[in-house]
Design an enzyme around this catalytic site. Structure first.
Site, mmCIF file in Angstrom:
data_model
loop_
_atom_site.group_PDB
_atom_site.id
_atom_site.type_symbol
_atom_site.label_atom_id
_atom_site.label_comp_id
_atom_site.label_asym_id
_atom_site.label_seq_id
_atom_site.Cartn_x
_atom_site.Cartn_y
_atom_site.Cartn_z
ATOM 1 N N GLY A 115 87.429 25.715 93.877
ATOM 2 C CA GLY A 115 88.377 25.306 92.841
ATOM 3 C C GLY A 115 89.441 26.340 92.555
ATOM 4 O O GLY A 115 90.147 26.235 91.552
ATOM 5 N N ILE A 160 82.901 39.829 90.274
ATOM 6 C CA ILE A 160 84.144 40.114 89.543
ATOM 7 C C ILE A 160 84.242 39.287 88.259
ATOM 8 O O ILE A 160 84.453 39.843 87.169
ATOM 9 C CB ILE A 160 85.383 39.897 90.431
ATOM 10 N N ILE A 187 88.915 37.577 99.440
ATOM 11 C CA ILE A 187 88.478 38.462 100.517
ATOM 12 C C ILE A 187 89.575 39.460 100.877
ATOM 13 O O ILE A 187 89.313 40.635 101.125
ATOM 14 C CB ILE A 187 88.070 37.626 101.748
ATOM 15 N N GLY A 243 85.372 32.001 88.621
ATOM 16 C CA GLY A 243 84.828 31.666 89.924
ATOM 17 C C GLY A 243 83.451 32.283 90.091
ATOM 18 O O GLY A 243 82.837 32.772 89.145
ATOM 19 N N ILE A 244 82.960 32.267 91.322
ATOM 20 C CA ILE A 244 81.635 32.792 91.617
ATOM 21 C C ILE A 244 81.723 34.260 91.991
ATOM 22 O O ILE A 244 82.654 34.687 92.664
ATOM 23 C CB ILE A 244 81.004 32.006 92.788
ATOM 24 N N GLY A 245 80.765 35.063 91.550
ATOM 25 C CA GLY A 245 80.670 36.423 92.047
ATOM 26 C C GLY A 245 80.668 37.490 90.977
ATOM 27 O O GLY A 245 80.732 37.222 89.774
ATOM 28 N N LYS A 285 83.286 47.709 101.116
ATOM 29 C CA LYS A 285 82.214 48.708 101.089
ATOM 30 C C LYS A 285 82.339 49.689 102.243
ATOM 31 O O LYS A 285 81.829 50.806 102.180
ATOM 32 C CB LYS A 285 80.859 48.006 101.132
ATOM 33 N N GLU A 342 85.013 25.192 86.675
ATOM 34 C CA GLU A 342 84.244 24.434 87.661
ATOM 35 C C GLU A 342 82.780 24.829 87.616
ATOM 36 O O GLU A 342 81.895 24.043 87.923
ATOM 37 C CB GLU A 342 84.789 24.672 89.061
#
Length: 474
Positions: free
Chosen positions: A372, A255, A349, A251-253, A399, A274
């Protein structure tokens, strides 16, 4: 299929041609032809001239991610003011750039309707000036192909035409191919910086109505510095959950980036995802990614969009090692599950003690979208080889020090991955395997990987919720 079952199938189907016996209908997701249309050429125009076609009450699609046609968007917003346009709906996944149409001064002129909410749309959605559609990324093309949503105009980015007149959608094929098949009028921003990619993103100039030259550099997302917690998560996932020969989805990010950074010594990894970014390029250069073991498009990186730096875009340009495909294909669980050791690495999240995963909102505030995540969580879980690993990874705390593992999700939070879909949850403190676990067992496993500062409180809250202590079943 075993040899015996194959022989039986051939005997039962002997009256049918072999190609019909083994025909894969999911390859027919994109029936529109790409052949050139005779005696039809696009009009070359300035951006200001091209966007004059946009009128009040229309629905306009905007190409997203790194292929966002920022030059056309600026011209559209300028046209909106000068022509006193009203009630134009803008359809898109996340777009890059300032997203001018979301500014308060354009309220009443343009209303963004996000299929995946990006950073430039969040405020508009939160303040009621923009909309968001909850939808799996894999199903967005259905909206356009089944005429559930019809488009008047599409604003897209393309690579310069080759000697045969074919352009490419470059870094972002995703749902854009289906959108241009639906749209009545196509305006293309021709950009020599957009990589020419192979796959489903090919469009002939004869299918384009207006072309605008603009060679602005593509938006870039560099790899940010990883926190100590993210590095630890990357190591936990890479060392315990990613096997040699695995097919990866990221995925995005930060991690997924943290996991990729730890995979340099792995062998024969494949990519069917994706999206992907620079971390994949690094692994290709090290020889860790070969795609040799994949079943679907063996030997190729398969993706629907990419966001990264110029290094990534240069890697993609004219590279037959990369296939950019329609997201109805890349994110189809029936396709995903055929690859070996499908390892889906996504973030979130928040997660509650029963395993419900919130990935698209912070309380009632929409932050992103379904994307996705569930397409690949389910695809990995259903892996035909029984070796898929659906993974949700996240730091144990925000944070601000707030636990990301909560007894219940914040009021208004949306569930993207249900408690029935979740398998692995990972933090810097370890792995919680939840599949087949009861509610009290799930609570126990999740508390073990929560931040130590919150474990006692979570245990007390779990007892109040479940009326029993979170424990392992012996």
């Amino acid at each position: 299929m075993s040899v015996q079952n194959l022989a039986k199938a051939l005997k039962l189907q002997s009256a049918r041609p072999l190609w019909k016996i083994f025909q894969r209908s999911y390859y027919l997701y994109s029936p529109e032809p790409i052949h050139p249309l005779p005696d039809r050429v696009p009009d070359w125009k300035t951006a200001d001239e091209a966007v004059q076609v946009i009128q009040s009450g229309q629905r306009v699609f905007i190409h997203g991610a790194a292929a966002t046609p920022v030059h056309l968007i600026k011209a559209m917003c300028k046209h909106g003011k000068s022509a006193n346009i009203r009630d134009v709906e803008l359809m898109h996944i996340h777009t890059e750039g300032p997203g001018l149409y979301n500014e308060p001064e354009y309220a009443g002129m343009f209303r963004s309707n996000s299929l995946f909410v990006g950073g430039n749309s969040r405020k508009a959605v939160m303040e009621g000036r923009g909309d968001a559609i909850p939808i799996f990324l894999s199903e967005i093309p259905r909206l356009f192909r089944q005429k559930i949503i019809n488009l008047d105009v599409a604003l897209v980015s393309v690579s310069p035409p080759d000697k045969h007149g074919f352009c490419s959608l470059g870094t972002s094929v995703d749902c854009t191919r289906s959108a241009i098949q639906n749209a009545k009028y196509i305006i293309a921003q021709v950009n020599r910086h957009l990589p020419r990619t192979f796959g489903d993103g090919i469009i002939h100039t004869s299918h384009i109505d207006a072309m605008v030259e603009c060679n602005d550099p593509l938006p870039e997302h560099g790899k940010g510095s990883l926190t100590d917690e993210e590095v630890k998560i990357g190591k936990v996932v890479a060392e315990n959950l990613v096997s040699d020969g695995a097919t990866l989805q990221m995925g995005i990010g930060s991690i997924p980036d943290a996991v990729l950074a730890q995979l340099g010594n792995h062998k024969n990894l494949g990519v069917h995802s994706e999206m992907f970014s620079d971390g994949v390029v690094d692994l290709c250069e090290k020889g860790a990614i070969t795609n040799n073991d994949k079943v679907i498009m063996t030997g190729k990186i398969v993706s629907s969009f990419a966001v990264g730096t110029k290094k990534l875009y240069d890697f993609m340009n004219n590279n037959p090692f990369v296939e950019m495909c329609d997201v109805a294909f890349t994110n189809n669980t029936a396709v995903i599950c055929q690859n070996p050791k499908v390892t889906a690495i996504n973030s979130c999240i928040e997660v509650d003690l029963t395993g419900q995963i919130c990935s698209d909102s912070i309380g009632t505030r929409i932050y992103s979208g379904f994307g996705g995540q569930i397409d690949f969580i389910q695809g990995a879980a259903l892996g035909l080889d029984g070796k898929g690993k659906p993974i949700i990874a996240m730091p144990s705390a925000t944070k601000r020090g707030e636990s990301k593992i909560q007894v219940t999700l914040k009021p208004g939070s949306g569930v993207v991955t249900t408690r029935a879909h979740v398998h692995y949850v990972v933090t810097e403190y370890g792995i919680a395997y939840l599949f087949g676990k009861s509610l009290r067992e799930r609570a126990y496993e999740l508390i073990q990987i929560a931040h130590p500062d919150h474990r006692e409180s979570l245990e007390k809250q779990a007892f109040e919720r479940l009326k029993c202590m979170p424990t392992k079943f012996k």
